[in-house]
Design an enzyme around this catalytic site. Structure first.
Site, short mmCIF file in Angstrom:
data_model
loop_
_atom_site.label_atom_id
_atom_site.label_comp_id
_atom_site.label_asym_id
_atom_site.label_seq_id
_atom_site.Cartn_x
_atom_site.Cartn_y
_atom_site.Cartn_z
N MET A 1 -8.69 -4.95 -7.41
CA MET A 1 -8.87 -6.22 -6.72
C MET A 1 -8.34 -7.42 -7.52
SD MET A 1 -10.00 -5.51 -3.74
CE MET A 1 -10.25 -7.13 -3.08
N TRP B 1 -8.52 8.62 -4.29
CA TRP B 1 -8.02 8.02 -3.05
C TRP B 1 -8.61 8.83 -1.90
CZ3 TRP B 1 -2.28 8.09 -1.03
CH2 TRP B 1 -2.16 7.16 0.02
N ASN C 1 -20.67 -5.46 -5.48
CA ASN C 1 -21.12 -5.94 -4.16
C ASN C 1 -20.10 -5.62 -3.07
OD1 ASN C 1 -19.37 -7.82 -5.29
ND2 ASN C 1 -20.01 -9.40 -3.88
N SER C 2 -19.07 -4.86 -3.39
CA SER C 2 -18.13 -4.43 -2.36
C SER C 2 -18.78 -3.35 -1.49
CB SER C 2 -16.88 -3.84 -3.03
OG SER C 2 -17.21 -2.65 -3.70
N TYR D 1 -10.44 3.23 -8.44
CA TYR D 1 -10.18 3.43 -7.00
C TYR D 1 -9.65 2.16 -6.34
CZ TYR D 1 -14.68 1.12 -6.15
OH TYR D 1 -15.71 0.20 -6.11
N VAL E 1 -17.85 -0.26 -1.13
CA VAL E 1 -17.97 0.97 -1.93
C VAL E 1 -19.11 0.81 -2.94
CG1 VAL E 1 -16.83 2.51 -3.57
CG2 VAL E 1 -15.52 1.51 -1.69
N TYR F 1 0.86 -1.20 0.00
CA TYR F 1 0.00 0.00 0.00
C TYR F 1 0.89 1.24 0.00
CZ TYR F 1 -4.42 2.41 0.87
OH TYR F 1 -5.54 3.18 0.74
N1 LIG Z 1 -9.27 4.55 -3.44
C1 LIG Z 1 -9.96 4.65 -2.33
O1 LIG Z 1 -10.04 5.69 -1.69
C2 LIG Z 1 -10.65 3.43 -1.82
C3 LIG Z 1 -11.56 3.51 -0.76
C4 LIG Z 1 -12.23 2.35 -0.36
C5 LIG Z 1 -11.95 1.15 -1.00
N2 LIG Z 1 -11.02 1.13 -1.98
C6 LIG Z 1 -10.73 -0.10 -2.73
O2 LIG Z 1 -11.94 -0.56 -3.28
C7 LIG Z 1 -11.90 -1.97 -3.37
C8 LIG Z 1 -13.14 -2.52 -2.65
O3 LIG Z 1 -13.00 -2.21 -1.26
P1 LIG Z 1 -14.21 -2.49 -0.26
O4 LIG Z 1 -13.80 -2.20 1.10
O5 LIG Z 1 -15.42 -1.82 -0.81
O6 LIG Z 1 -14.35 -4.07 -0.51
P2 LIG Z 1 -15.04 -5.19 0.38
O7 LIG Z 1 -16.35 -4.69 0.85
O8 LIG Z 1 -14.05 -5.68 1.37
O9 LIG Z 1 -15.29 -6.30 -0.73
C9 LIG Z 1 -14.26 -6.79 -1.55
C10 LIG Z 1 -14.77 -6.80 -2.97
O10 LIG Z 1 -13.71 -7.13 -3.86
C11 LIG Z 1 -14.18 -8.08 -4.79
N3 LIG Z 1 -13.08 -8.90 -5.28
C12 LIG Z 1 -12.17 -9.56 -4.55
N4 LIG Z 1 -11.28 -10.16 -5.36
C13 LIG Z 1 -11.66 -9.88 -6.63
C14 LIG Z 1 -11.16 -10.22 -7.92
N5 LIG Z 1 -10.07 -10.97 -8.07
N6 LIG Z 1 -11.81 -9.75 -9.00
C15 LIG Z 1 -12.92 -8.98 -8.85
N7 LIG Z 1 -13.43 -8.61 -7.66
C16 LIG Z 1 -12.81 -9.07 -6.57
C17 LIG Z 1 -15.17 -8.90 -4.01
O11 LIG Z 1 -16.01 -9.54 -4.90
P3 LIG Z 1 -16.57 -11.03 -4.59
O12 LIG Z 1 -17.69 -10.82 -3.61
O13 LIG Z 1 -17.00 -11.51 -5.90
O14 LIG Z 1 -15.44 -11.81 -3.96
C18 LIG Z 1 -15.87 -7.81 -3.20
O15 LIG Z 1 -16.86 -7.19 -3.97
C19 LIG Z 1 -10.56 -2.41 -2.77
O16 LIG Z 1 -9.64 -2.52 -3.82
C20 LIG Z 1 -10.19 -1.24 -1.89
O17 LIG Z 1 -8.81 -1.14 -1.66
C21 LIG Z 1 -10.38 2.23 -2.41
#
Ligand SMILES: NC(=O)c1ccc[n+]([C@@H]2O[C@H](COP(=O)([O-])OP(=O)(O)OC[C@H]3O[C@@H](n4cnc5c(N)ncnc54)[C@H](OP(=O)(O)O)[C@@H]3O)[C@@H](O)[C@H]2O)c1
Length: 398
Positions: A305, A328, A200-201, A302, A203, A90
């Site tokens: 994954m 971010w 479904n994450s 953003y 976000v 990170y």
């Molecule tokens: N840039 C920013 O400010 C910011 C802020 C928040 C989050 N994020 C990023 O946004 C992403 C989601 O975070 P979150 O906290 O919302 O997630 P989360 O609720 O923990 O859920 C993880 C998500 O990632 C998906 N996933 C995992 N492995 C994958 C793959 N190989 N291909 C496609 N989808 C995959 C999962 O899908 P399945 O259910 O199908 O496993 C699930 O939808 C992460 O990368 C996180 O770092 C960025």
């Protein structure tokens, strides 16, 4: 971090005190006869796989003085960025120090949580005992039962009408969705569509709900699941606010663009277009979104994954003049503290009004006696896909 910590071995003198607030999930507290609080923290001293580098460390926290506050953690989520931070991949790195009395410099993982204020120093002005607070910025190190920091490192949230999980997950995912839907393109309510992968994450679910509240149509792309599970997830996201839900495979077929046109004409709005794409997956699922964006549209990346790079056909830039941006929330929050505060308040108001829900969680209870193995396994398990909810430490008898 200004932490006032004295390593203290009067564990035998620990008193179990009943919480003064019956609505709190807090039942008992470990406070010694001398006013010291016993705290347990997950820590790491080197980057690597969570199961290999995480340890559980116990230390004592002295009573707060000056502008210090002692906090008891109520709930803390396990976000993908927390795992990437432990792995060392990170961009923002934690501070490794011996402030907790560790033999090696160590850092505490975790960037989000809600805490209950347990005690305050004599000059603290912004919070009082029993208040709920969230980190004022990321990087606090939240996977611990208690901590002591300066009052300016936290922000008070009105706890009325909230569960700990609401406040614990408000500072990252809902804010990310909110800003991405508002800061990059003007989306006209009742006319414009947005599309997103990883829908479904946390976000993604936040974006679906906010989009619906703001009159926007949305296409949610998810990884397919076998049989009934796939159908159940699609229905869940439609109920949450998506206009249409498709699998990654469906979004990558040659017919997807014409399928979207049909949905738009069915929706009865002339001049509809997909003007915004939200990408947290990368690779082919990201290219599929870019291909259906209207000319001049914007893709905001953003997350990554799939760990696959974003390789784009040049025509999307030459002939459609698409814009590719990144977002971010940590940086945005540091640069816009007042907007961050308003956004957090706005999301929590929607929660209280029953108009917004945080995503499903997989709770991991953390009591004073919970062994290291249970906690570390919970962290390691978040690396598995297709989970039923976000991992969440829920603190009990600490
Ligand atoms: N840039 C920013 O400010 C910011 C802020 C928040 C989050 N994020 C990023 O946004 C992403 C989601 O975070 P979150 O906290 O919302 O997630 P989360 O609720 O923990 O859920 C993880 C998500 O990632 C998906 N996933 C995992 N492995 C994958 C793959 N190989 N291909 C496609 N989808 C995959 C999962 O899908 P399945 O259910 O199908 O496993 C699930 O939808 C992460 O990368 C996180 O770092 C960025």
């Amino acid at each position: 971090m200004r932490a006032s910590i004295l390593v203290h071995s009067f564990r035998s003198a620990v008193l179990r005190e009943k919480s003064t607030n019956p609505s709190s999930i807090l039942q008992t507290r470990s406070i010694s006869a001398y006013g010291y609080t016993q705290s347990k923290s997950l820590i790491y001293s080197t980057y690597g796989t969570p199961s290999e580098v995480l340890n559980l460390h116990t230390h004592s926290i002295s009573p707060p003085h000056g502008s210090l506050v002692t906090l008891r953690t109520l709930a803390a989520p396990l976000n993908p960025a927390d795992i990437n931070q432990i792995q060392g991949t990170y961009p923002s790195k934690p501070t490794f120090s011996t402030a907790l009395g560790t033999s090696q410099p160590a850092a505490v993982p975790g960037n989000e949580a809600v805490f209950e204020v347990q005690a305050v120093g004599s000059s603290v002005k912004t919070v009082k005992q029993g208040d709920w607070v969230v980190p004022a910025r990321t990087g606090l190190g939240t996977w611990r039962t208690h901590l002591q920091i300066d009052e300016d490192q936290v922000m008070r949230v009105e706890r009325q009408g909230l569960q700990p999980a609401h406040a614990a997950t408000v500072t990252v995912n809902p804010l990310t969705a909110w800003r991405m839907l508002t800061d990059f393109v003007h989306l006209e309510p009742g006319r414009d569509w947005f599309i997103q992968n990883g829908a479904n994450s946390g976000v993604g679910r936040a974006a679906l709900q906010l989009g619906k509240l703001w009159g926007l149509k949305s296409i949610a792309v998810v990884r397919d699941r076998p049989g009934q599970e796939g159908e159940r997830l699609k229905k869940e996201l439609l109920d949450l606010g998506a206009t249409r839900v498709v699998s990654e495979e469906e979004s990558q077929t040659g017919e997807f663009a014409s399928q979207i046109k049909t949905w738009m004409s069915e929706s009865g709005t002339s001049g509809s277009a997909v003007r915004l794409a939200l990408n947290c997956v990368g690779g082919k699922p990201a290219v599929a979104l870019a291909k259906v964006l209207a000319p001049g549209g914007c893709m905001v990346t953003y997350g990554a994954m799939s760990k696959q790079p974003l390789s784009l056909p040049a025509g999307l830039l030459i002939f459609k003049n698409l814009r590719f941006e990144g977002f971010w929330v940590s940086k945005w929050g540091d640069e816009h503290p007042e907007d961050r505060r308003k956004c957090i308040g706005g999301v929590l108001d929607l929660v209280r009004e029953g108009k917004f829900t945080m995503g499903p969680t997989m709770d991991v209870r953390w009591d004073f006696k919970t062994p290291k193995e249970g906690l570390v396994t919970a962290v390691q398990d978040t690396l598995e896909g297709y989970r039923k909810g976000k991992g969440m430490f829920v603190f009990g008898d600490t």
